[in-house]
Design an enzyme around this catalytic site. Structure first.
Site, PDB file in Angstrom:
ATOM      1  N   HIS A 177       3.823  24.578  -7.329  1.00 31.83           N
ATOM      2  CA  HIS A 177       4.841  25.671  -7.214  1.00 31.83           C
ATOM      3  C   HIS A 177       4.924  26.161  -5.814  1.00 31.83           C
ATOM      4  O   HIS A 177       5.796  26.411  -5.168  1.00 31.83           O
ATOM      5  CB  HIS A 177       4.783  26.764  -8.119  1.00 31.83           C
ATOM      6  N   ASP A 249       9.039  17.014 -12.166  1.00 27.57           N
ATOM      7  CA  ASP A 249       8.709  18.712 -12.353  1.00 27.57           C
ATOM      8  C   ASP A 249       9.709  19.023 -11.352  1.00 27.57           C
ATOM      9  O   ASP A 249      10.554  18.515 -10.623  1.00 27.57           O
ATOM     10  CB  ASP A 249       7.091  18.847 -11.815  1.00 27.57           C
TER      11      ASP A 249
END
Length: 461
Positions: A177, A249
Site C-alpha cells: 500500500h 490488487d
C-alpha cells in the site's frame, strides 16, 4: 458489459449509490467494491446492493471479507469469526470450510457475490507488516490445505472466492500500500514455498486470483507481478493452469501507481494479463472517465479477452444457487486451544487490561479488536501516551505484532521493571522473542478477544 468500463471495479464514498456511479453502471461498468465506510447495517447494505443491480443486473459486487482481522461487514464491531492464522493452528479442514461457508452465506444474504478472500499467502517472515495473521501459516502445505478448504466453503454459498496476492506477499517486510516490496528469490523457491496454496486454490475451483504489487527480480526484473506477463501469463495461466478472472490488487496503492499514476497502471495491468481492475476505496466520475479514455489504448485483443472473462464470471454468479446456511459459531475452547502460552505464565485476580494501540495497516483499517471489541474495559497506551497502572493490579499488556514496534518493547520493559508480574499478550503474528508475546493468540477479531477474556477468567483453557 462492453468497452473499457467492463473491466473497472471502483470504490466510492458514502452509504448510498452516487448518481455518477449509477450512470456508469447503466453504461456497463463491471461493478463496485465495497468497504467498511460504505456499510452501516445489513438492511442498508441489502438496499445498496439492490440499487446497484437495478442499474446493472450483472454488476459484480465485491468486498474484502476475510473472516478475521480484515472485515468489512463487521467493521463497526469486529469480526465474529476466527481469522486464517487461528484456523491454520486449529488445523481442522472441516472447520475452515464451515467458517468460510458461514462468511459466504452472510455475504450472499446482503447481495455481495465476489469476496476478495481467502488470503493464501505463506507468512514466511514474522516481520511482515501487512499479511501476518491473515495467512493460514508459515508452512506451504498447511496453507495449501486450508486455502482449498476456504475456497470450497465460500463458493458453496454461491459467492466467488479470490486467492490473493499472487504470486505471494508473505516474504516481505514492506506494505505494498505504501511502497513497492521486492522478493528477491529464485523461481524454485517460489514454486516450493509461495505457489502451493495458489495451486491448491486453483485445483479447488477458485473463480478469481488477485495479483500483488511486488517486484520479483529473478522472475521479471522489470515489472511488478500486476504488470508482468511472465508472472500472470507464464506462472498463473501457464504453469498453474488458472482459467478464471485475474483481478489486480487496488491500483491506487503506491506499489502500483505511485510513480506512474492510475491511468498508466490500468493500461499496463490489462496488457500484462489482468482482467478486472480494482481501483481503490474512493474513486470519482472524473477518474473513471480518465481511466476509460486511457484503456482505449490498451491492446484491443487483450481488452476484449478481459471483458469476456469478467462478463462470463458475472453471468455464472447471477445464476449461482445461494443456499442459506446458519453456522453455530466456533466454541471459545477451540480458539483458546490454538493460543501459544509460554510455560509459567500466571494470571492474577486483580488485573488491568492495557491495549497497545498502533497505526493499523490499510488492509485492516480501524475495526475494533481484541478484548475491547468483546466488550471488556481496557486502558489504552500509544506511542505518545501511557496510562498509569492502578496500585496492586497486574498489568496485562495487549498488542498486535509487538516485536515490530520499538515503543511497545520499551514500554513492556518499563512496565515489567515497575510490576514484575506483568503479562504481555500479542494478538498479531508474534516474533521470535517471546518476552513480548508470552501469550500469542494469532488473531485479534472480536471472537479472538472473547476467547482471550475467557482464558484470562479461567473459563476456557
Amino acid at each position: 458489459m462492453t468497452g473499457p468500463a467492463g473491466v473497472l471495479l471502483p470504490g466510492f464514498r458514502g452509504t448510498t449509490l452516487p448518481r455518477w456511479l449509477a450512470a456508469r453502471l447503466d453504461a456497463g461498468l463491471a461493478g463496485v467494491c465495497l468497504f467498511g465506510p460504505n456499510i452501516t447495517s445489513a438492511d442498508q447494505l441489502r438496499r445498496l446492493t439492490a440499487d446497484i443491480r437495478e442499474h446493472n443486473p450483472l454488476a459484480l459486487i465485491a468486498i474484502d471479507e476475510e473472516g478475521g482481522d480484515v472485515t468489512r461487514l463487521h467493521a463497526a464491531t469486529g469480526s465474529p469469526y476466527p481469522g486464517n492464522a487461528l484456523l491454520g493452528r486449529i488445523d481442522d479442514l472441516a472447520l475452515t470450510e464451515d467458517v468460510a461457508r458461514q462468511v459466504g452465506s452472510e455475504l450472499a444474504r446482503v447481495g455481495v457475490d465476489l469476496d476478495f478472500a481467502p488470503d493464501v499467502d505463506v507468512n514466511s517472515t514474522p516481520l511482515n507488516p501487512v499479511i501476518g495473521v491473515r495467512s493460514f501459516g508459515a508452512q506451504p502445505g498447511l496453507a495449501a490445505r486450508h486455502s482449498a478448504a476456504w475456497v470450497r466453503g465460500l463458493q458453496s454459498a454461491g459467492v466467488a472466492a479470490t486467492a490473493k496476492h499472487f504470486p505471494g506477499h508473505g516474504d516481505t517486510a514492506q506494505d505494498s500500500h505504501l511502497a513497492l516490496p521486492v522478493v528477491d528469490v529464485p523461481l524454485a523457491v517460489l514454486r516450493e514455498r509461495e505457489l502451493p496454496p495458489f495451486a491448491a486454490a486453483v485445483a479447488a475451483g477458485v473463480e478469481v486470483v488477485m495479483t500483488s504489487h511486488i517486484l520479483l527480480p529473478q522472475v521479471d526484473p522489470a515489472a511488478p507481478a500486476t504488470f508482468s506477463p511472465a508472472i500472470l501469463g507464464g506462472l498463473l495461466r501457464g504453469e498453474l493452469g488458472f482459467d478464471g478472472v485475474i483481478v489486480s490488487d487496488a491500483l491506487d496503492m503506491a506499489g502500483a501507481s505511485g510513480t506512474t499514476g492510475m491511468a498508466s497502471a490500468a493500461v499496463r495491468a490489462i496488457a500484462a494479463g489482468c482482467d478486472l481492475l480494482c481501483l481503490g476505496t474512493d474513486n470519482d466520475d472524473r477518474e473513471l472517465a480518465e481511466l476509460e479514455e486511457a484503456l482505449a489504448d490498451a491492446p484491443a485483443a487483450r481488452r476484449a479477452d478481459a471483458g469476456a472473462r469478467v462478463r462470463a464470471l458475472a453471468e455464472r454468479l447471477s445464476r449461482a444457487p445461494r443456499p442459506s446456511f446458519a453456522g453455530e459459531g466456533v466454541p471459545l475452547e477451540r480458539i483458546v486451544g490454538a493460543f501459544d502460552v509460554r510455560p509459567g505464565v500466571r494470571v492474577e485476580r486483580n488485573r488491568v487490561l492495557i491495549a497497545l494501540e498502533t497505526v493499523p495497516n490499510i488492509a485492516v483499517g480501524t475495526s475494533p479488536w481484541g478484548p475491547a471489541a468483546a466488550g471488556a474495559q481496557v486502558l489504552h497506551a500509544t506511542a505518545e501516551s501511557r496510562p498509569d497502572v492502578p496500585a496492586g493490579a497486574q498489568p496485562i499488556l495487549i498488542g498486535k505484532d509487538n516485536h515490530r514496534h520499538a515503543w511497545i518493547r520499551d514500554y513492556a520493559d518499563a512496565v515489567r521493571r515497575a510490576h514484575p508480574g506483568a503479562l504481555v499478550v500479542d494478538m498479531g503474528w508474534p516474533g521470535e522473542d517471546r518476552r513480548y508475546a508470552e501469550v500469542a493468540t494469532f488473531g485479534a477479531s472480536r471472537l479472538a478477544g472473547q476467547a482471550l477474556l475467557a482464558w484470562l477468567e479461567g473459563t476456557a483453557r
